[in-house]
Design an enzyme around this catalytic site. Structure first.
Site, PDB file in Angstrom:
ATOM      1  N   LYS A  35       0.733  -1.217   0.124  1.00  0.00           N
ATOM      2  CA  LYS A  35       0.079   0.084   0.156  1.00  0.00           C
ATOM      3  C   LYS A  35       0.816   1.274   0.144  1.00  0.00           C
ATOM      4  O   LYS A  35       0.517   2.364  -0.670  1.00  0.00           O
ATOM      5  CB  LYS A  35      -0.950   0.075   1.302  1.00  0.00           C
ATOM      6  CG  LYS A  35      -2.128  -0.733   1.407  1.00  0.00           C
ATOM      7  CD  LYS A  35      -2.804  -0.554   2.339  1.00  0.00           C
ATOM      8  CE  LYS A  35      -3.922  -1.614   2.553  1.00  0.00           C
ATOM      9  NZ  LYS A  35      -4.834  -1.825   3.892  1.00  0.00           N
ATOM     10  N   GLU A 152     -14.862   7.477  13.712  1.00  0.00           N
ATOM     11  CA  GLU A 152     -15.013   8.110  12.407  1.00  0.00           C
ATOM     12  C   GLU A 152     -16.811   7.748  12.033  1.00  0.00           C
ATOM     13  O   GLU A 152     -17.148   6.742  12.455  1.00  0.00           O
ATOM     14  CB  GLU A 152     -14.282   7.585  11.474  1.00  0.00           C
ATOM     15  CG  GLU A 152     -14.115   6.007  11.286  1.00  0.00           C
ATOM     16  CD  GLU A 152     -15.112   5.465  10.443  1.00  0.00           C
ATOM     17  OE1 GLU A 152     -15.554   6.003   9.838  1.00  0.00           O
ATOM     18  OE2 GLU A 152     -15.075   3.856  10.516  1.00  0.00           O
ATOM     19  N   ARG A 155     -18.795   7.617   5.538  1.00  0.00           N
ATOM     20  CA  ARG A 155     -19.440   6.565   4.290  1.00  0.00           C
ATOM     21  C   ARG A 155     -18.453   6.596   3.422  1.00  0.00           C
ATOM     22  O   ARG A 155     -18.052   7.638   2.999  1.00  0.00           O
ATOM     23  CB  ARG A 155     -20.735   7.160   3.890  1.00  0.00           C
ATOM     24  CG  ARG A 155     -21.929   7.088   5.030  1.00  0.00           C
ATOM     25  CD  ARG A 155     -23.015   7.912   4.485  1.00  0.00           C
ATOM     26  NE  ARG A 155     -22.499   9.319   4.388  1.00  0.00           N
ATOM     27  CZ  ARG A 155     -23.320  10.422   3.768  1.00  0.00           C
ATOM     28  NH1 ARG A 155     -24.546  10.133   3.257  1.00  0.00           N
ATOM     29  NH2 ARG A 155     -22.772  11.459   3.601  1.00  0.00           N
ATOM     30  N   ASN A 227     -23.767   2.782  14.230  1.00  0.00           N
ATOM     31  CA  ASN A 227     -23.840   2.015  13.166  1.00  0.00           C
ATOM     32  C   ASN A 227     -25.056   0.695  13.003  1.00  0.00           C
ATOM     33  O   ASN A 227     -25.539   0.430  12.305  1.00  0.00           O
ATOM     34  CB  ASN A 227     -22.586   1.204  12.853  1.00  0.00           C
ATOM     35  CG  ASN A 227     -21.629   2.148  12.020  1.00  0.00           C
ATOM     36  OD1 ASN A 227     -22.041   3.088  11.595  1.00  0.00           O
ATOM     37  ND2 ASN A 227     -20.608   1.638  11.595  1.00  0.00           N
ATOM     38  N   LEU A 269     -33.741   3.927   4.538  1.00  0.00           N
ATOM     39  CA  LEU A 269     -34.787   3.114   4.425  1.00  0.00           C
ATOM     40  C   LEU A 269     -35.153   2.367   3.106  1.00  0.00           C
ATOM     41  O   LEU A 269     -36.148   1.908   2.803  1.00  0.00           O
ATOM     42  CB  LEU A 269     -36.186   3.760   4.716  1.00  0.00           C
ATOM     43  CG  LEU A 269     -36.336   4.119   6.140  1.00  0.00           C
ATOM     44  CD1 LEU A 269     -37.390   5.220   6.302  1.00  0.00           C
ATOM     45  CD2 LEU A 269     -36.363   3.238   7.206  1.00  0.00           C
ATOM     46  N   CYS A 279     -18.277  -2.190   7.777  1.00  0.00           N
ATOM     47  CA  CYS A 279     -18.716  -1.773   8.848  1.00  0.00           C
ATOM     48  C   CYS A 279     -19.813  -2.255   9.407  1.00  0.00           C
ATOM     49  O   CYS A 279     -19.987  -2.718  10.612  1.00  0.00           O
ATOM     50  CB  CYS A 279     -18.727  -0.109   8.619  1.00  0.00           C
ATOM     51  SG  CYS A 279     -17.067   0.572   8.445  1.00  0.00           S
TER      52      CYS A 279
END
Ligand code: UDX
Length: 460
Positions: A35, A152, A155, A227, A269, A279
């Site tokens: 990385k 955090e 998204r 979450n 929804l 997550c």
């Protein structure tokens, strides 16, 4: 401020890149040197819209230093953000070994006392363990570390926006100095004084974030509770969708009306294939596990998990109902990432769906705008196409598994003409049903006005 970010994944890179954009100097390290090689070559090891430009700019200005030497990162910084992965173990418990490793590395190599910040999502009480691990080595060397939790709420896909315009900044601290340092770190956001990389020509007038100070456990719990609540909302919508399908009601209309109540809100929804990603599923599991350890049966979340798992099975039933036999059928699966605007396929319900259809003997032709590189490695048993049009050629069904805009914008007349049979199963209710039908498709969504494939079998 001089800040180290340990962990160059989705959270670490967004956090590091954005803190650099706020004017801080960042050292970024990871034990995955590949990385770091990618970062050093001026590229990103992940796809997150807008992040490449932010990090490139910070690198050019000398405010984002990539180092393979964790000791350099640790000694250079006054505050260290832990952004390493906390994957779920076999029983759902979060695996915190990477956090512990980082703690020992910090404690062994720091030359002075530091603030150590938990950014990774961790179960409540991890902060206390982190403190203990740091104290064990730190004390021997005359160093006292302070620990904070600073969850955090990013998204994937809109992470830059979420970082730069958060609704809240939660800091779990035990002393005033730590709160002062964290406030300093986020001052540009709190005072709304920064050049926003998301809206370079001026931000829309968004309210400043709430600054919320709590205990370390409070910070950890807030993240889990947030979450898990989102997961509950999605599962609730999927449960109602199950009912709506049987009643012949249009779920999109039902949920739109439900969400108009400001006490409920219209976000999260959307029914479909259920929640995935790195997550929500693991946070729900870890929260259930933590509650169990504390003697609380979080049965509500267990049910949400069950409902979530059922989403794919129900959708496969729908596909089977439309196609009858899956074995040998050529099916185009559009979308493999767990949601649009990311290349992340970890715990992706879309990829899971493709794999389950392949297991049943279907010939899957898959395509995703960003996740192909990762999917080719993770799922070599699938067949991949370089474009949506190539994937749908001669297909007997097209499945929308991830709601990329690119799929909404396809020339659907061309798609219809390329297919062996004009059948679309929309797992995300993202295509306009009436338009699809008027183009001549058999179109089925999740509990929408066009959700019953029985008709397709009759017509076929
Ligand atoms: C989540 C949280 O939203 C974020 O605040 C947190 O910090 C990190 O975890 P993310 O994992 O990027 O973010 O995904 P999110 O946007 O929450 O979506 C999670 C999953 O739920 C996706 O698979 C998505 O497709 C699904 N989803 C979302 C639905 O099925 N229906 C919805 O209405 C919303």
């Amino acid at each position: 401020m001089k800040i180290s970010v340990i962990g160059a994944g989705y959270v670490g890179l967004v956090t590091g890149g954005c803190l650099a954009a706020l004017g801080h100097k960042i050292w970024c390290t990871d034990n995955d040197t590949h990385k770091l090689d990618v970062l050093e070559s001026g590229q990103l090891p992940i796809y997150e819209p807008g992040l490449d430009a932010v990090i490139l700019k910070a690198q050019a200005e000398g405010r984002f230093i990539v180092t393979k030497d964790p000791v350099e990162a640790i000694t250079a910084a006054e505050a260290i953000m832990i952004c390493v992965g906390t994957p779920p173990g076999p029983n759902g418990e979060a695996d915190l070994s990477a956090i512990e490793n980082v703690a020992y590395t910090i404690a062994r190599h720091a030359q002075s006392s530091k603030l150590v910040i938990e950014k990774s999502t961790v179960p409540a009480r991890t902060g206390q363990e982190l403190k203990r691990a740091l104290a064990v080595y730190g004390k021997k060397r005359g160093l006292a570390f302070r620990v904070a939790s600073n969850p955090e709420f990013l998204r994937e896909g809109t992470a830059l926006l979420d970082f730069m315009h958060p609704d809240r900044i939660v800091v779990g601290v035990e002393d005033d100095e730590t709160e002062r340092q964290l406030r300093e770190m986020y001052r540009p956001l709190l005072e709304q004084r920064f050049d926003c990389p998301v809206h370079p020509s001026g931000c829309p007038s968004l309210p400043p974030p709430h600054w919320m100070v709590t205990t370390i456990s409070g910070g950890e719990l807030i993240k889990h509770a947030s979450n898990s609540f989102l997961a509950l909302k999605i599962s609730y919508a999927n449960m109602v969708a199950e009912l709506a399908e049987k009643l012949g009601a249009d779920i999109d209309q039902v949920m739109r009306a439900v969400g108009m109540d400001p006490r409920i809100g219209n976000k999260f929804l959307n029914p479909g294939l259920g929640f995935g990603g790195f997550c929500l599923p693991k946070d729900v599991q870890a929260f259930i596990h933590l509650a169990g350890q504390l003697g609380v049966d979080f049965s509500m979340l267990k049910e949400a998990e069950k409902i979530n798992k059922r989403c794919i099975s129900r959708f496969i039933d729908k596909i089977r109902q439309a196609l009858w036999i899956l074995k040998g059928k050529r099916i185009a699966v559009l979308g493999l990432a767990f949601k649009p605007e990311t290349d992340d396929i970890r715990f992706s319900t879309s990829l899971d769906l493709a794999l389950r259809l392949a297991e049943e003997g279907a010939h899957i032709q898959a395509y995703d705008p960003e996740a192909m590189t990762k999917a080719r490695v993770a799922a070599p048993q699938l067949n991949f196409s370089d474009s949506a049009y190539e994937a749908v050629r001669d297909a007997e069904a097209v499945i929308i598994a991830t709601e990329w805009k690119e799929f909404r914008d396809l020339d659907w007349t061309r798609v219809r003409d390329l297919m062996a049979r004009p059948l679309v199963l929309d797992g995300r209710n993202c295509l306009p049903a009436a338009d699809m039908v008027s183009l001549g498709f058999d179109y089925y969504s999740v509990a929408g006005s066009h959700s019953q494939p029985a008709a397709a079998v009759e017509v076929a």
